[in-house]
Design an enzyme around this catalytic site. Structure first.
Site, PDB file in Angstrom:
ATOM      1  CE  LYS A 115      -4.538  -1.454   1.592  1.00  0.00           C
ATOM      2  NZ  LYS A 115      -5.699  -1.195   2.728  1.00  0.00           N
ATOM      3  CE  LYS A 197      -8.712 -12.125  -2.928  1.00  0.00           C
ATOM      4  NZ  LYS A 197      -8.466 -12.007  -1.453  1.00  0.00           N
ATOM      5  CE  LYS A 200     -12.831  -4.665  -1.236  1.00  0.00           C
ATOM      6  NZ  LYS A 200     -13.702  -4.364  -0.089  1.00  0.00           N
TER       7      LYS A 200
END
Ligand code: TRP
Length: 334
Positions: A115, A197, A200
């Site tokens: 992040k 994966k 979103k």
């Protein structure tokens, strides 16, 4: 233990639109678990502001996510479905646990590294101590089990270490939680890149089926899903795109991958993809209808929010008071 039941805690962030992967991989399992455990399912809005958010959008998304928990079948009378920010104990315990967590431990967190690379202009202290807030979430309710995806395992391991460290100093204060890795473990991959994966935050919207996608969109995405040129329906790692579609079909129609393969033996990919689309629609359509119905019932949802915030505060205050005494904060005068 609450009323003789083990305690389960889990949470999701209200950022981005939830995907079929979130539903089949997490939410659906939560429903199964809610009979066996005393469950706390939080909308972790405090975690969300570690990345800059538009306040109106965050508020709306948080409410939508809370509504979606209920629409998906979690009974809000049995399960504590609430906003993290409505139980102030999360922040209070997080502060205390910050003082029992080492910089070195937090520096090793891969999600922090990812992040901070992604948000290089805003590497704030909250992003760094994110895992401590997560530990507080879990320990505050003395959770025995925490269903999480593999990406959160490192945070759960840290939670266990913090709990054990605290217990070693002050005696048995916290339940040391176990990870609950789903038995069915439907791990849904991107339709465009089956090695990744379904996410979103995927930039390619065709890779993910969103829970609010309309039937035409669902069908189109399924038909465009990346497969292979083998032209044979088999369940193998050599055909990851097809394997993913088989997993999706199986999870949506409640059969095993082997049964799915059998049912489509000798069929073409085109037919199979259309069947996958239908299976997904048959799951998401009722979910969307229930979501719409609940969304319109403002008074009902408000009532749930109020009652469950009280419940969360009740249970979290118990742990918090105990912890505050242990570390030496003065007793309150009543
Ligand atoms: N960090 C988790 C995620 O991004 C969300 C989360 C916050 C969580 N607190 C939690 C999950 C406690 C399980 C338990 O997926």
């Amino acid at each position: 233990m609450i009323d003789g039941k083990k305690v389960l805690f889990s949470g999701m962030q209200a950022t981005g639109n939830l995907t079929l992967g979130n539903y089949l991989g997490a939410l659906k399992n939560w429903i199964t678990l809610s009979d066996e455990y005393e469950c706390f399912y939080s909308v972790v809005d405090m975690h969300s502001i570690t990345v800059r958010q538009d306040p109106a959008v965050l508020r709306k998304r948080a409410r939508n996510l809370l509504t979606l928990y209920i629409a998906a079948g979690l009974d809000p009378k049995k399960n504590c479905i609430y906003y993290q920010s409505h139980a102030s104990g999360h922040a209070e315990l997080a502060w205390i646990l910050n003082c029992f967590t080492y910089m070195g431990e937090l520096n090793r967190m891969t999600q922090f590294k990812d992040k901070s690379a992604k948000h290089a202009d805003n590497i704030n202290a909250g992003l760094f101590t994110y895992p401590v807030l997560m530990a507080a979430d879990i320990l505050l309710y003395q959770a025995d089990v925490v269903p999480v995806g593999v990406d959160q395992m490192q945070h759960l391991e840290l939670t266990r270490n913090i709990a054990e460290r605290f217990n070693n100093i002050y005696g048995d204060v916290f339940t040391v939680p176990e990870a609950y890795i789903g038995k069915v473990g439907a791990k849904i991959m991107s339709l465009q890149d089956p090695t990744k994966k379904m996410s979103k935050s995927d930039e390619n919207p065709n890779g993910s089926i969103y829970l609010m996608d309309d039937p035409d969109t669902i069908m189109r995405k399924c038909k465009r899903a990346v497969t292979d040129s083998e032209a044979c329906i088999r369940y193998t790692d050599q055909q990851p795109g097809l394997k993913n579609l088989i997993d999706i079909y199986s999870a949506c129609s409640g059969c095993t991958p082997q049964e799915t393969v059998k049912a489509f033996e000798g069929k073409g990919y085109g037919d199979f993809k259309a069947a996958v689309g239908e299976a997904v629609i048959s799951v998401l359509k009722p979910l969307q209808e229930e979501f719409d119905r609940l969304s319109k019932d403002k008074a009902y949802i408000d009532g749930i929010i109020k009652d469950n915030a009280e419940k969360a505060n009740y249970f979290s205050a118990k742990t918090l008071r105990k912890v505050q005494r242990k570390v030496g904060f003065p007793d309150r005068i009543r």
